[in-house]
Design an enzyme around this catalytic site. Sequence first.
Site, PDB file in Angstrom:
ATOM      1  N   ASP A 108       0.880  -1.178   0.000  1.00 16.25           N
ATOM      2  CA  ASP A 108       0.000   0.000   0.000  1.00 16.25           C
ATOM      3  C   ASP A 108       0.912   1.220   0.000  1.00 16.25           C
ATOM      4  OD1 ASP A 108      -3.148   0.617   1.521  1.00 16.25           O
ATOM      5  OD2 ASP A 108      -1.747   2.194   0.922  1.00 16.25           O
TER       6      ASP A 108
ATOM      7  N   GLU B  48     -21.072  -4.059 -15.327  1.00 18.38           N
ATOM      8  CA  GLU B  48     -22.047  -4.683 -14.431  1.00 18.38           C
ATOM      9  C   GLU B  48     -23.458  -4.303 -14.889  1.00 18.38           C
ATOM     10  OE1 GLU B  48     -21.013  -3.716 -10.362  1.00 18.38           O
ATOM     11  OE2 GLU B  48     -19.065  -4.679 -10.550  1.00 18.38           O
TER      12      GLU B  48
ATOM     13  N   HIS C 287     -21.696  -7.845  -7.075  1.00 19.51           N
ATOM     14  CA  HIS C 287     -21.468  -6.622  -6.296  1.00 19.51           C
ATOM     15  C   HIS C 287     -22.359  -6.575  -5.039  1.00 19.51           C
ATOM     16  CE1 HIS C 287     -19.418  -2.543  -7.003  1.00 19.51           C
ATOM     17  NE2 HIS C 287     -19.581  -2.743  -5.705  1.00 19.51           N
TER      18      HIS C 287
ATOM     19  N   ALA D 156     -21.540  -5.046   0.178  1.00 21.18           N
ATOM     20  CA  ALA D 156     -22.176  -4.268   1.246  1.00 21.18           C
ATOM     21  C   ALA D 156     -23.628  -4.680   1.448  1.00 21.18           C
ATOM     22  CB  ALA D 156     -22.110  -2.781   0.894  1.00 21.18           C
TER      23      ALA D 156
ATOM     24  N   ARG E 155     -12.497  -3.004  -7.122  1.00 17.66           N
ATOM     25  CA  ARG E 155     -12.957  -2.568  -8.440  1.00 17.66           C
ATOM     26  C   ARG E 155     -12.254  -3.401  -9.502  1.00 17.66           C
ATOM     27  NH1 ARG E 155     -16.451  -0.881  -5.934  1.00 17.66           N
ATOM     28  NH2 ARG E 155     -17.224   1.238  -5.694  1.00 17.66           N
TER      29      ARG E 155
ATOM     30  N   ASP F  91     -16.187  -9.780  -6.531  1.00 15.79           N
ATOM     31  CA  ASP F  91     -17.531  -9.223  -6.330  1.00 15.79           C
ATOM     32  C   ASP F  91     -17.777  -8.092  -7.323  1.00 15.79           C
ATOM     33  OD1 ASP F  91     -19.987  -8.993  -4.911  1.00 15.79           O
ATOM     34  OD2 ASP F  91     -19.207  -7.264  -3.818  1.00 15.79           O
TER      35      ASP F  91
HETATM   36  P1  NAD Z   1      -9.778   2.557   2.246  1.00 14.89           P
HETATM   37  O1  NAD Z   1      -9.704   3.919   1.698  1.00 14.89           O
HETATM   38  O2  NAD Z   1      -9.936   2.394   3.726  1.00 14.89           O
HETATM   39  O3  NAD Z   1      -8.494   1.705   1.821  1.00 14.89           O
HETATM   40  C1  NAD Z   1      -8.026   1.644   0.490  1.00 14.89           C
HETATM   41  C2  NAD Z   1      -6.523   1.534   0.525  1.00 14.89           C
HETATM   42  O4  NAD Z   1      -6.075   1.314  -0.817  1.00 14.89           O
HETATM   43  C3  NAD Z   1      -5.808   2.772   1.058  1.00 14.89           C
HETATM   44  O5  NAD Z   1      -4.998   2.427   2.171  1.00 14.89           O
HETATM   45  C4  NAD Z   1      -4.963   3.238  -0.144  1.00 14.89           C
HETATM   46  O6  NAD Z   1      -3.717   3.785   0.248  1.00 14.89           O
HETATM   47  C5  NAD Z   1      -4.800   1.921  -0.907  1.00 14.89           C
HETATM   48  N1  NAD Z   1      -4.439   2.059  -2.305  1.00 14.89           N
HETATM   49  C6  NAD Z   1      -4.897   2.975  -3.221  1.00 14.89           C
HETATM   50  N2  NAD Z   1      -4.320   2.740  -4.417  1.00 14.89           N
HETATM   51  C7  NAD Z   1      -3.486   1.681  -4.256  1.00 14.89           C
HETATM   52  C8  NAD Z   1      -2.615   0.975  -5.123  1.00 14.89           C
HETATM   53  N3  NAD Z   1      -2.491   1.313  -6.414  1.00 14.89           N
HETATM   54  N4  NAD Z   1      -1.911  -0.077  -4.626  1.00 14.89           N
HETATM   55  C9  NAD Z   1      -2.032  -0.446  -3.331  1.00 14.89           C
HETATM   56  N5  NAD Z   1      -2.850   0.191  -2.450  1.00 14.89           N
HETATM   57  C10 NAD Z   1      -3.568   1.242  -2.914  1.00 14.89           C
HETATM   58  O7  NAD Z   1     -10.978   1.851   1.467  1.00 14.89           O
HETATM   59  P2  NAD Z   1     -11.811   0.559   1.935  1.00 14.89           P
HETATM   60  O8  NAD Z   1     -12.963   0.999   2.776  1.00 14.89           O
HETATM   61  O9  NAD Z   1     -10.865  -0.463   2.465  1.00 14.89           O
HETATM   62  O10 NAD Z   1     -12.400   0.121   0.521  1.00 14.89           O
HETATM   63  C11 NAD Z   1     -11.553  -0.498  -0.440  1.00 14.89           C
HETATM   64  C12 NAD Z   1     -12.286  -0.758  -1.746  1.00 14.89           C
HETATM   65  O11 NAD Z   1     -13.410  -1.601  -1.534  1.00 14.89           O
HETATM   66  C13 NAD Z   1     -12.838   0.501  -2.456  1.00 14.89           C
HETATM   67  O12 NAD Z   1     -12.503   0.437  -3.830  1.00 14.89           O
HETATM   68  C14 NAD Z   1     -14.325   0.369  -2.356  1.00 14.89           C
HETATM   69  O13 NAD Z   1     -14.967   0.941  -3.454  1.00 14.89           O
HETATM   70  C15 NAD Z   1     -14.478  -1.144  -2.330  1.00 14.89           C
HETATM   71  N6  NAD Z   1     -15.739  -1.564  -1.736  1.00 14.89           N
HETATM   72  C16 NAD Z   1     -16.419  -2.540  -2.380  1.00 14.89           C
HETATM   73  C17 NAD Z   1     -17.638  -2.949  -1.861  1.00 14.89           C
HETATM   74  C18 NAD Z   1     -18.413  -4.028  -2.555  1.00 14.89           C
HETATM   75  O14 NAD Z   1     -19.642  -4.011  -2.485  1.00 14.89           O
HETATM   76  N7  NAD Z   1     -17.762  -4.975  -3.178  1.00 14.89           N
HETATM   77  C19 NAD Z   1     -18.157  -2.361  -0.702  1.00 14.89           C
HETATM   78  C20 NAD Z   1     -17.402  -1.393  -0.052  1.00 14.89           C
HETATM   79  C21 NAD Z   1     -16.184  -0.988  -0.586  1.00 14.89           C
END
Ligand code: NAD
Length: 316
Positions: free
Chosen positions: A176, A266, A287, A290, A237, A261
């Site tokens: 990260d 989509e 997806h 959540a 994503r 997911d």
């Molecule tokens: P967060 O902001 O707490 O953590 C994301 C982390 O990714 C951060 O620490 C950031 O520094 C790191 N990051 C960014 N670009 C990076 C890269 N190129 N390489 C390595 N690390 C990188 O976010 P979160 O709450 O943990 O959410 C993470 C992801 O999950 C988001 O994309 C969000 O959209 C997705 N999400 C998906 C669902 C779903 O329904 N599947 C639900 C909630 C969140």
Amino acid sequence: MNTDANGKTMRILISDPVERSLITGLEEKGHLVDYRPDLSQGQLTEILHGYDAVVVRSRTKLTSEVLHSGQGLQVIGRAGIGTDNIDMGAAEDLQIKVVTAAGSSTDSVAELNLALLIDIARRINFLNRQLREGKFVKATGTEIFGKTAGMIGFGRIGFQTANYLKALGLGILAFDPYESAELIGKVSGKYVSLDELLEKSDFIFISVTISKDSGEILGEEKFGKVKKGAILINTSRAEVVNLDALVKAMRDGRLGGYGADVLWTEPPDSPLEKELISMDNVIITPHIGAQTNEAQKRVAKMTLENMLKAMEEINR
Ligand code: NAD
């Protein structure tokens, strides 16, 4: 009718499905809410100019064109965390406040990460499909205990997933750009380069936040570094993984399994996505990270609080 702190009634459009409590919470504060969860992009562009605020999940795309059609739009509520469906640059230019519900679905998504891993490692979904077709076949799986998990993205979801995995006896590596010594210490893990993570991890999780300008993280060159037979899980994503390179890595056995997911479109419509979905050692959910009662309640509560705060600030 109640009104907000400064007595201004806001006209709010909700264009994706949300918990009822979010709608009633806004209405109880005197705001006028139009709940149109099935609105198409075209319809959205036609009617957005009539609203002061809009609430979306990930289905609605608030592109620059859509946002420019919404003259008078002051607040966007994203009932979730990712803002890649919102043109944040255009929102900033138009001085539209964007609020999210960051953190409200962390546990649900981390549990889904775990479920996908165990499902693929023990071939549960595959074997269940065989049984439904009348085939009582056995397939040898993989234990997860004692293995190494590599977390690409170590924010809320990456950390919580690692927390569960540590409790199940796995070692943790993380990559990260933002390294928190406190977080990695809590799971007795280690930050490494992306290449080292790919080379050493039995199970790789992608939990990164992206913007619309974020690039690809796993392409052909990176798949070449993945430990042979590793399982890849992506609940963040799809765009951060190159679809062609992923399908190739699955076809030639470089990857032992893929769980996700999220998709590139989509619902999925490309032949490559369909090929991926049909593979035996692939499991993809629509997806639903959540999509738990608990997460949806928290998302609604946090979105409501953040929307009310933003609208109060605007009217101050
Ligand atoms: P967060 O902001 O707490 O953590 C994301 C982390 O990714 C951060 O620490 C950031 O520094 C790191 N990051 C960014 N670009 C990076 C890269 N190129 N390489 C390595 N690390 C990188 O976010 P979160 O709450 O943990 O959410 C993470 C992801 O999950 C988001 O994309 C969000 O959209 C997705 N999400 C998906 C669902 C779903 O329904 N599947 C639900 C909630 C969140």
